[in-house]
Motif scaffolding. Structure first.
Motif, PDB file in Angstrom:
ATOM      1  N   ASP A 169      -0.383  26.643  -0.295  1.00 35.89           N
ATOM      2  CA  ASP A 169       0.562  26.888   0.734  1.00 35.89           C
ATOM      3  C   ASP A 169       1.630  27.309   0.532  1.00 35.89           C
ATOM      4  O   ASP A 169       2.579  27.444   0.781  1.00 35.89           O
ATOM      5  CB  ASP A 169       0.097  25.562   1.376  1.00 35.89           C
ATOM      6  N   VAL A 186       0.033  35.803   5.935  1.00 39.00           N
ATOM      7  CA  VAL A 186      -1.514  35.681   6.047  1.00 39.00           C
ATOM      8  C   VAL A 186      -2.592  36.196   4.815  1.00 39.00           C
ATOM      9  O   VAL A 186      -3.139  35.367   4.489  1.00 39.00           O
ATOM     10  CB  VAL A 186      -1.712  36.379   6.986  1.00 39.00           C
ATOM     11  N   ALA A 187      -1.822  37.254   4.064  1.00 41.55           N
ATOM     12  CA  ALA A 187      -2.425  37.618   3.542  1.00 41.55           C
ATOM     13  C   ALA A 187      -2.774  36.886   2.235  1.00 41.55           C
ATOM     14  O   ALA A 187      -3.706  36.495   1.461  1.00 41.55           O
ATOM     15  CB  ALA A 187      -2.311  39.220   2.711  1.00 41.55           C
ATOM     16  N   ALA A 237      -6.240  40.684   1.054  1.00 42.62           N
ATOM     17  CA  ALA A 237      -6.119  39.344   0.015  1.00 42.62           C
ATOM     18  C   ALA A 237      -7.074  40.058  -1.265  1.00 42.62           C
ATOM     19  O   ALA A 237      -7.185  39.212  -2.298  1.00 42.62           O
ATOM     20  CB  ALA A 237      -7.055  38.439   0.718  1.00 42.62           C
ATOM     21  N   THR A 250      -8.821  43.632   9.645  1.00 41.12           N
ATOM     22  CA  THR A 250      -7.256  43.846   9.755  1.00 41.12           C
ATOM     23  C   THR A 250      -6.857  43.711   8.372  1.00 41.12           C
ATOM     24  O   THR A 250      -7.118  43.880   7.309  1.00 41.12           O
ATOM     25  CB  THR A 250      -7.556  42.158  10.032  1.00 41.12           C
ATOM     26  N   LEU A 262      -2.719  33.684   1.741  1.00 38.85           N
ATOM     27  CA  LEU A 262      -3.029  32.300   2.892  1.00 38.85           C
ATOM     28  C   LEU A 262      -4.732  32.959   1.680  1.00 38.85           C
ATOM     29  O   LEU A 262      -5.579  31.784   1.542  1.00 38.85           O
ATOM     30  CB  LEU A 262      -2.924  31.527   3.671  1.00 38.85           C
ATOM     31  N   ARG A 263      -4.788  33.999   2.921  1.00 44.34           N
ATOM     32  CA  ARG A 263      -6.074  34.318   2.515  1.00 44.34           C
ATOM     33  C   ARG A 263      -6.975  33.972   1.593  1.00 44.34           C
ATOM     34  O   ARG A 263      -8.106  34.308   1.226  1.00 44.34           O
ATOM     35  CB  ARG A 263      -6.592  35.540   3.766  1.00 44.34           C
ATOM     36  N   ALA A 264      -6.052  35.050   0.992  1.00 44.57           N
ATOM     37  CA  ALA A 264      -6.193  34.388  -0.983  1.00 44.57           C
ATOM     38  C   ALA A 264      -6.603  34.028  -1.973  1.00 44.57           C
ATOM     39  O   ALA A 264      -7.040  33.735  -3.110  1.00 44.57           O
ATOM     40  CB  ALA A 264      -5.246  35.906  -1.084  1.00 44.57           C
ATOM     41  N   GLY A 265      -5.734  32.782  -0.658  1.00 44.28           N
ATOM     42  CA  GLY A 265      -6.294  31.554  -1.710  1.00 44.28           C
ATOM     43  C   GLY A 265      -4.578  30.746  -3.113  1.00 44.28           C
ATOM     44  O   GLY A 265      -5.465  30.401  -3.790  1.00 44.28           O
ATOM     45  N   ASP A 288      -4.985  41.497   6.600  1.00 43.32           N
ATOM     46  CA  ASP A 288      -4.490  40.155   5.973  1.00 43.32           C
ATOM     47  C   ASP A 288      -6.040  39.909   4.640  1.00 43.32           C
ATOM     48  O   ASP A 288      -6.165  39.942   3.584  1.00 43.32           O
ATOM     49  CB  ASP A 288      -4.611  39.053   6.395  1.00 43.32           C
ATOM     50  N   GLU A 289      -7.212  40.660   5.650  1.00 48.99           N
ATOM     51  CA  GLU A 289      -9.010  40.390   4.947  1.00 48.99           C
ATOM     52  C   GLU A 289      -8.797  42.533   4.029  1.00 48.99           C
ATOM     53  O   GLU A 289      -9.180  41.687   3.318  1.00 48.99           O
ATOM     54  CB  GLU A 289      -9.756  41.433   5.996  1.00 48.99           C
ATOM     55  N   ARG A 313      -5.809  38.763  -5.066  1.00 42.75           N
ATOM     56  CA  ARG A 313      -6.845  38.201  -5.701  1.00 42.75           C
ATOM     57  C   ARG A 313      -7.068  38.756  -7.160  1.00 42.75           C
ATOM     58  O   ARG A 313      -7.636  37.547  -8.756  1.00 42.75           O
ATOM     59  CB  ARG A 313      -8.175  37.513  -5.099  1.00 42.75           C
TER      60      ARG A 313
END
Length: 378
Positions: free
Chosen positions: A86, A77-78, A33, A27, A80-83, A29-30, A37
Motif C-alpha cells: 500500500d 492500480v498496477a 503488473a 487491461t 497495487l495489483r503487482a503486490g 494494470d493487468e 513484479r
C-alpha cells in the motif's frame, strides 16, 4: 560517477500483441503488473504484499506512461495489483508516444534530486480495452488535439507523408526499411534474442506482429494508407498494439550495493518542433544529447518515411538502428513504446554485452521529441 546518478539495473516487457489479438481482454494494470513484479524478482526482491524494496531501500514510486487508458491513474492500480504494498504510490504520465521514455526520465530526475533511490518506470498500452469516448453531442471522440487547429494539427499518417516528401524519402527506400525491420525481428525471435526480456501474459509468449517473407517487392504492392499520393502504407507503418515495458531505475549507490551491471543515463533531452511536421520532433532532442556514434540505437519506427527522415537529419545510420527490428515489425503500444526502447538497449548492451553506449529516441504527437544517451557501468 555520483552516488545519485540514475542507473537501469533491470528491464522487462510483455510480448507485444496486435490490438484485438491475444491480449484483447487484458487491461493496462493487468499488463503492467507482471512486468513490475519481474523487475524486482530479477534483482532478488520479489513483491510479496509488503512494502517493496531493493537492497533494503524502498521503492519510492511507480511511474508509467499511458495514452488511451481508462484514466484513474493506472500506475497506482498496477502497483497495487503487482503486490508492491500500500505504501508504494504511482503516477501516470502522458507525453503521447514518448510517454514510456518520459516516465523513465522522470524517475531518473527524481533520483538525481535526492527524492528517492529506487523507482519502477516505463509504460503500458491496451488499445484493445481502451474505452470509447464521445463528445456531449454524442459524436465519437477519436483523439485529443495535439496543437491548436489554427496552428495546424494533422493526423499522424498524413503528417508522416508530408515529412517523408519534404525529406525526399522514396517509397522504395521506405519499403526496404520496413522489410528489413521485419526480417530482423523474425531472426531475433527465432534465435531467442528476446527471451530474457519477455514476461509472458495471458498465454502470449512472443510478439505477434513480426512477419516472415515481407520483401520490398511484396511491400510495394500495398496502396497508400493516408493520402492519395502518399508513401506511407499499412506495411511500412507501425500497427496498433497492446503491451507493457518497464525498467528498474536505482541510484548508483544502490547499484553498487547490488553488485550488478547497468545502464547509466548520461544525458537526456525533450524538444519541440512545428506540429505540422510532428514526426521530426526527435531530431532536436537527439542533437542535444548525441556525442559521437553510439554502439546501439533504438528508435521508434512509427512510419518508415518519418523514421528515415529523423535518422538522416540526425546523422544516424539507418542500417544500424534497431538491430533486432523496430516498431514497424514489433508493434507500437503507444504509452509503452519509449520504454520498449530502453528494454531493448538493456538487452543489447548489458545482457548481450554488445557495446557500451546507446541512444534511445522517438517523436510524439504535437511535434515533440525525447532522446536519452546511455552508458554501461559495471
Amino acid at each position: 560517477m555520483s552516488d545519485r546518478d540514475p542507473v537501469v539495473v533491470a528491464a522487462r516487457r510483455t510480448p507485444i500483441g496486435t490490438a484485438g489479438g491475444a491480449l484483447r481482454d487484458v487491461t493496462v494494470d493487468e499488463l503492467a503488473a507482471p512486468v513490475l513484479r519481474a523487475l524486482l524478482t530479477d534483482v532478488g526482491h520479489p513483491a510479496d504484499g509488503s512494502a517493496a524494496h531493493v537492497a533494503g531501500v524502498p521503492v519510492s514510486d511507480v511511474l508509467l506512461g499511458n495514452v488511451f487508458g481508462p484514466g484513474g491513474n493506472p500506475a497506482r492500480v498496477a502497483a497495487l495489483r503487482a503486490g508492491l504494498g500500500d505504501e508504494v504510490p504511482g503516477m501516470t504520465v502522458d507525453r503521447q508516444c514518448a510517454s514510456g521514455l518520459a516516465a523513465i526520465l522522470a524517475a531518473a530526475t527524481a533520483i538525481r534530486a535526492g527524492n528517492g533511490e529506487v523507482y519502477l518506470a516505463g509504460g503500458v498500452e491496451s488499445a484493445s480495452t481502451a474505452p470509447h469516448r464521445q463528445w456531449p453531442d454524442g459524436t465519437r471522440y477519436t483523439r485529443a488535439p495535439f496543437a491548436p487547429a489554427e496552428i495546424g494539427d494533422p493526423d499522424m499518417g498524413p503528417a508522416a507523408d508530408v515529412v517523408a516528401a519534404k525529406a525526399g524519402i522514396s517509397r522504395e527506400r521506405q519499403d526496404a526499411f520496413a522489410a528489413r525491420s521485419h526480417a530482423r525481428a523474425v531472426r531475433a525471435q527465432d534465435g531467442g534474442t528476446f527471451g530474457a526480456e519477455l514476461v509472458p501474459v495471458a498465454g502470449l509468449i512472443a510478439d505477434q506482429r513480426p512477419r516472415s517473407g515481407f520483401t520490398p517487392e511484396r511491400l510495394a504492392r500495398f496502396r497508400p494508407a493516408f493520402t492519395a499520393d502518399g508513401t506511407a502504407t499499412a506495411a511500412n507503418s507501425c500497427g496498433v498494439n497492446d503491451g507493457a515495458a518497464a525498467v528498474l531505475v536505482v541510484s548508483e549507490r544502490v547499484r553498487r550495493t547490488l553488485g550488478v551491471p547497468g545502464l547509466s543515463l548520461t544525458a537526456a533531452a525533450t524538444r519541440g518542433c512545428d506540429p505540422n511536421l510532428l514526426g521530426l520532433g526527435a531530431v532536436p532532442a537527439i542533437e542535444a544529447v548525441l556525442q559521437g556514434a553510439p554502439d546501439a540505437v533504438e528508435f521508434t519506427e512509427a512510419f518508415a518515411g518519418q523514421a528515415l527522415a529523423c535518422l538522416d537529419a540526425a546523422g544516424l545510420d539507418e542500417h544500424t538502428a534497431s538491430p533486432n527490428g523496430g516498431a514497424i515489425a514489433l508493434g507500437h503500444p503507444w504509452g509503452a513504446s519509449g520504454a520498449v526502447l530502453v528494454v531493448r538497449l538493456f538487452s543489447h548492451l548489458v545482457r548481450a554485452r554488445r557495446g557500451t553506449t546507446g541512444l534511445s529516441a522517438l517523436s510524439s504527437g504535437g511535434g515533440l521529441g525525447v532522446a536519452a544517451r546511455w552508458e554501461v557501468v559495471t
